[in-house]
Design a protein around this motif. Structure first.
Motif, PDB file in Angstrom:
ATOM      1  N   THR A  72     -10.700  70.625 -47.819  1.00 59.35           N
ATOM      2  CA  THR A  72     -11.959  70.524 -47.114  1.00 59.35           C
ATOM      3  C   THR A  72     -13.411  70.360 -47.866  1.00 59.35           C
ATOM      4  O   THR A  72     -13.141  70.010 -49.026  1.00 59.35           O
ATOM      5  CB  THR A  72     -12.070  71.664 -46.066  1.00 59.35           C
ATOM      6  N   LYS A  73     -14.347  70.267 -47.160  1.00 62.06           N
ATOM      7  CA  LYS A  73     -15.637  70.057 -47.593  1.00 62.06           C
ATOM      8  C   LYS A  73     -15.864  70.917 -49.011  1.00 62.06           C
ATOM      9  O   LYS A  73     -15.672  72.027 -48.909  1.00 62.06           O
ATOM     10  CB  LYS A  73     -16.728  70.194 -46.671  1.00 62.06           C
ATOM     11  N   ILE A  88     -15.030  65.566 -51.404  1.00 59.59           N
ATOM     12  CA  ILE A  88     -15.121  65.682 -50.101  1.00 59.59           C
ATOM     13  C   ILE A  88     -16.275  66.156 -49.639  1.00 59.59           C
ATOM     14  O   ILE A  88     -16.713  67.346 -49.746  1.00 59.59           O
ATOM     15  CB  ILE A  88     -13.893  66.642 -49.455  1.00 59.59           C
ATOM     16  N   THR A  89     -17.148  65.082 -49.204  1.00 58.56           N
ATOM     17  CA  THR A  89     -18.736  65.766 -49.043  1.00 58.56           C
ATOM     18  C   THR A  89     -19.009  66.036 -47.646  1.00 58.56           C
ATOM     19  O   THR A  89     -19.897  66.734 -47.409  1.00 58.56           O
ATOM     20  CB  THR A  89     -19.799  64.543 -49.317  1.00 58.56           C
ATOM     21  N   GLU A  90     -18.319  65.664 -46.593  1.00 58.48           N
ATOM     22  CA  GLU A  90     -18.420  65.977 -45.291  1.00 58.48           C
ATOM     23  C   GLU A  90     -17.183  66.074 -44.541  1.00 58.48           C
ATOM     24  O   GLU A  90     -16.149  65.513 -44.999  1.00 58.48           O
ATOM     25  CB  GLU A  90     -19.190  65.110 -44.414  1.00 58.48           C
ATOM     26  N   ASP A  91     -16.917  67.133 -43.624  1.00 60.78           N
ATOM     27  CA  ASP A  91     -15.517  67.428 -43.133  1.00 60.78           C
ATOM     28  C   ASP A  91     -15.739  68.350 -41.845  1.00 60.78           C
ATOM     29  O   ASP A  91     -16.272  69.368 -41.710  1.00 60.78           O
ATOM     30  CB  ASP A  91     -14.597  68.216 -43.739  1.00 60.78           C
ATOM     31  N   SER A 176     -14.045  63.942 -38.229  1.00 66.60           N
ATOM     32  CA  SER A 176     -14.145  62.800 -39.372  1.00 66.60           C
ATOM     33  C   SER A 176     -14.235  63.713 -40.784  1.00 66.60           C
ATOM     34  O   SER A 176     -14.518  65.011 -40.769  1.00 66.60           O
ATOM     35  CB  SER A 176     -15.312  62.154 -39.192  1.00 66.60           C
ATOM     36  N   ILE A 177     -13.879  62.873 -41.733  1.00 67.69           N
ATOM     37  CA  ILE A 177     -14.072  63.290 -43.147  1.00 67.69           C
ATOM     38  C   ILE A 177     -14.638  62.259 -44.015  1.00 67.69           C
ATOM     39  O   ILE A 177     -14.587  61.181 -43.737  1.00 67.69           O
ATOM     40  CB  ILE A 177     -12.829  63.911 -43.548  1.00 67.69           C
ATOM     41  N   CYS A 223     -20.074  69.862 -54.181  1.00 64.90           N
ATOM     42  CA  CYS A 223     -18.740  69.469 -54.649  1.00 64.90           C
ATOM     43  C   CYS A 223     -18.711  69.679 -56.433  1.00 64.90           C
ATOM     44  O   CYS A 223     -17.759  70.576 -56.999  1.00 64.90           O
ATOM     45  CB  CYS A 223     -18.310  67.852 -54.579  1.00 64.90           C
ATOM     46  N   LYS A 224     -19.560  69.305 -56.955  1.00 67.33           N
ATOM     47  CA  LYS A 224     -19.803  69.528 -58.574  1.00 67.33           C
ATOM     48  C   LYS A 224     -19.763  71.047 -58.709  1.00 67.33           C
ATOM     49  O   LYS A 224     -19.096  71.484 -59.737  1.00 67.33           O
ATOM     50  CB  LYS A 224     -20.907  68.851 -58.906  1.00 67.33           C
ATOM     51  N   ASN A 225     -20.355  71.872 -57.991  1.00 64.16           N
ATOM     52  CA  ASN A 225     -20.782  73.331 -58.412  1.00 64.16           C
ATOM     53  C   ASN A 225     -19.862  74.264 -57.570  1.00 64.16           C
ATOM     54  O   ASN A 225     -20.101  75.487 -58.023  1.00 64.16           O
ATOM     55  CB  ASN A 225     -22.229  73.502 -58.053  1.00 64.16           C
ATOM     56  N   ALA A 226     -18.747  73.735 -56.911  1.00 64.93           N
ATOM     57  CA  ALA A 226     -17.838  74.518 -56.294  1.00 64.93           C
ATOM     58  C   ALA A 226     -17.110  75.617 -57.052  1.00 64.93           C
ATOM     59  O   ALA A 226     -16.776  76.556 -56.816  1.00 64.93           O
ATOM     60  CB  ALA A 226     -17.220  73.647 -55.261  1.00 64.93           C
TER      61      ALA A 226
END
Length: 244
Positions: A72-73, A88-91, A176-177, A223-226
């Motif tokens: 997911t996002k 994944i930037t939006e979901d 959407s994704i 996403c980078k810092n997840a």
């Protein structure tokens, strides 16, 4: 990051009908927005590095590195060389399957009957495995190059005993994704049904795709810092694009 993509921002769009397949090269710095047009869609996807076709999507590394069973996002999709194909930037759904694999000819025949292009023309029943093989052949790839694939818009949830159950009402019309590509990527996709889909009739479910310019990846990027693994993945991409 923009939550709304304006019509003037879309560089290209099209709709992939249900039970069909396509492929494209998506450039680094562009995003791919995927929309379930009618609800109940399944979008099978695979990724390859066009500069080195031996590098492809790795489902185990994607999941274990981010300690997740679903996508997911905020999640990144990894290659087998530790680099990130896309983020994944939006979901709007919150759950996409990446463990159940692909439908094949036997599964489709057992569930929905034997319909071939020779007999039934455009109403024939394609399966995900053959769909991927057709698209893979366009890049010199074959059966041995297929990997465990994504099934976007599909949810397969485990119970307390670990049994997997397909969620029939998971994706609604308009779901959407968005995938932001962190490196040039060959994308194979098909709209054949999920292998666990229990529908009585073969589900011809279309998916729209839109391509647009990505926003710049900032230091505070979700996403980078997840997780620490994603920081390493982005650093691997940086070194790759430096040519080191």
């Amino acid at each position: 990051m923009n939550n709304e993509i304006l019509p003037q921002d879309v560089l290209y769009k099209d709709t992939l009908p249900g039970g069909k397949h396509w492929s494209m090269r998506v450039r680094r710095g562009t995003s791919l927005r995927l929309i379930d047009k009618e609800g109940g869609a399944n979008l099978g996807m695979l990724f390859y590095n066009p500069e080195n076709l031996l590098e492809r999507y790795n489902a185990p590394d994607t999941l274990k590195g981010q300690h997740t069973f679903k996508l997911t996002k905020g999640h990144c999709l990894y290659s087998d060389m530790g680099r990130i194909f896309c983020s994944i930037t939006e979901d709007s759904l919150g759950w996409h399957d990446t463990v159940c694999g692909n439908s094949n000819r036997k599964i489709v025949q057992q569930k929905w009957g034997d319909k071939s292009y020779q007999k039934d023309s455009n109403n024939w029943l394609q399966n995900g495995n053959d769909a991927f093989l057709v698209e893979a052949a366009k890049y010199g790839l074959g059966k041995r190059d297929l990997a465990a694939n994504l099934n976007l818009f599909s949810c397969v949830a485990p119970d307390d005993e670990g049994n997997l159950a397909f969620q029939t009402d998971h994706s609604r019309a308009g779901a959407s994704i968005e995938l932001r590509f962190e490196m040039d990527t060959i994308v194979l996709l098909h709209t054949c049904p999920h292998p666990l889909n229990p529908a009585a009739n073969y589900p011809f479910k279309p998916v729209e795709y839109q391509i647009f310019q990505s926003a710049e990846v900032g230091e505070d990027d979700l996403c980078k810092n997840a997780c620490a693994e994603n920081l390493r993945g982005f650093e691997n991409n940086r070194l790759y694009h430096l040519g080191l």
